[in-house]
Scaffold this active site. Structure first.
Site, PDB file in Angstrom:
ATOM      1  N   ARG A 231      87.610 -38.895  61.800  1.00  0.00           N
ATOM      2  CA  ARG A 231      89.003 -38.640  61.448  1.00  0.00           C
ATOM      3  C   ARG A 231      89.743 -39.980  61.389  1.00  0.00           C
ATOM      4  O   ARG A 231      89.504 -40.865  62.238  1.00  0.00           O
ATOM      5  CB  ARG A 231      89.680 -37.737  62.489  1.00  0.00           C
ATOM      6  N   HIS A 280      87.210 -37.971  51.553  1.00  0.00           N
ATOM      7  CA  HIS A 280      86.865 -36.919  52.536  1.00  0.00           C
ATOM      8  C   HIS A 280      85.835 -35.926  51.959  1.00  0.00           C
ATOM      9  O   HIS A 280      86.068 -34.721  51.922  1.00  0.00           O
ATOM     10  CB  HIS A 280      88.134 -36.172  53.007  1.00  0.00           C
TER      11      HIS A 280
END
Ligand SMILES: NC(=O)c1ccc[n+]([C@@H]2O[C@H](COP(=O)([O-])OP(=O)(O)OC[C@H]3O[C@@H](n4cnc5c(N)ncnc54)[C@H](OP(=O)(O)O)[C@@H]3O)[C@@H](O)[C@H]2O)c1
Length: 317
Positions: A231, A280
């Site tokens: 993250r 992502h």
């Protein structure tokens, strides 16, 4: 027991989830009412919520009968920190074999690109430069994997099988074939100091937010490469750019995750050629491999068994 299951995942994937779940439930003869529209559902009938951060985010207090939340993503930081989370409702993480395979493939690809110096070779090719520098063998390259959970352990072991000199870091010591174990915050500096290539795969929690700051990045060997597939907020953006600018700092970074996604147009990362940016995509939940996992969980609920891969509310993952 018939269950009413509300899908609150992304709209783009809704049809794929709908057919994978419906076909799987039929094949297993499961009694499920699958609902795909949070706006029109009778909230008092919902037993299970299938949650994803990119979904419609219904108000969780609307569901008085909620027995469980199954995350469609592996990372659960957006659900565990919600103020409207009903107390005592168990949350299960997504552990999907397809997701693990994809993460291993992404991490192996990124590590091999760095290890073999492909970015430098592309620069040389662009400039018509013939400079034969043979890369070291994998056994002479140290790789550190931060986080030895489902994904980190699979990546660390795949790297070890290729011959890399692999260490892993986790909260509690983990015994994995071919992987040197480091555990706890006190062991982090030593673990970083032996990681020429660092793969970040810890969850985002209160403990890991901002963990890779200037001080920790400075522990990495000169020229090290950081791969963040966990993250964005675990890695300090400004500290990363500073470390790349220092002559004895980092050699490069491969980032799949960011503080703000999509990465804003004016973000400084776009101007730094030594940062490889991927949007992502390291490892997404694929309905074809993740729907059977969800159905297994629903089957457990129907049989009165506890869900697998439950989030520990105290540790936040
Ligand atoms: N980029 C993508 O496409 C993508 C896709 C999927 C997942 N992800 C990210 O990957 C993360 C990891 O997924 P996972 O399924 O492998 O998680 P997991 O199975 O829960 O494993 C988490 C690992 O991190 C370690 N850890 C957690 N907090 C720590 C701390 N404070 N200090 C040291 N180690 C700590 C855990 O230690 P213990 O073993 O001691 O518990 C465990 O080894 C997810 O949370 C998600 O954010 C990204």
């Amino acid at each position: 027991m018939a269950l009413t299951v509300l899908y609150a995942g992304s709209e783009a994937e809704r049809d794929d989830w709908r057919s994978a779940l419906a076909q799987g439930a039929d094949a297993r003869g499961m009694e499920l009412t699958l609902v795909f529209d949070p706006e029109t559902v009778a909230a008092e009938t919902v037993d299970v919520l299938l949650f994803a951060p990119d979904g419609p985010v219904p108000d969780l207090r609307r569901f008085p009968r909620l027995a469980a939340i199954q995350s469609l993503w592996a990372g659960v930081e957006t659900i565990v920190t919600r103020p409207d989370l009903p107390p005592g409702v168990p949350i299960a993480r997504m552990v999907d074999p397809g997701m693990t395979e994809a993460m291993v493939e992404y991490v192996l690809g990124a590590v091999m690109r760095v290890h073999l110096g492909h970015d430098r070779l592309l620069d040389q090719r662009r400039d018509r430069v013939w400079r034969p520098i043979a890369p070291p063998l994998a056994r002479d390259r140290t790789v550190g994997v931060m986080g030895l959970g489902v994904l980190g352990a699979a990546c660390a072991q795949a790297l070890a099988r290729l011959g890399f000199d692999v260490a892993g870091w986790s909260r509690r010591p983990r015994i994995l074939d071919g992987v040197e174990s480091h555990a706890g915050i006190a062991a982090l500096p030593g673990f970083l100091a032996r990681s020429e290539i660092l793969v970040i795969l810890t969850p985002l929690t209160e403990q890991t937010r901002g963990l890779m700051d200037a001080e920790m990045l400075a522990k990495l060997p000169a020229g090290a490469h950081v791969i963040n597939v966990a993250r964005g907020p675990i890695l300090d953006d400004a500290a990363l750019l500073d470390a790349l600018a220092r002559p004895d700092g980092l050699g490069g970074a491969t980032l799949d995750v960011f503080d703000v996604e999509p990465l804003p147009d004016d973000h400084r990362f776009w101007d730094e050629p030594r940062i490889m940016i991927t949007p992502h995509i390291a490892s997404v939940s694929r309905p074809e491999t993740a729907a059977p996992v969800v159905l297994d969980q629903l089957d457990r609920l129907q049989r009165g068994e506890p869900l697998r891969h439950l989030v520990d509310p105290d540790s936040g993952y």
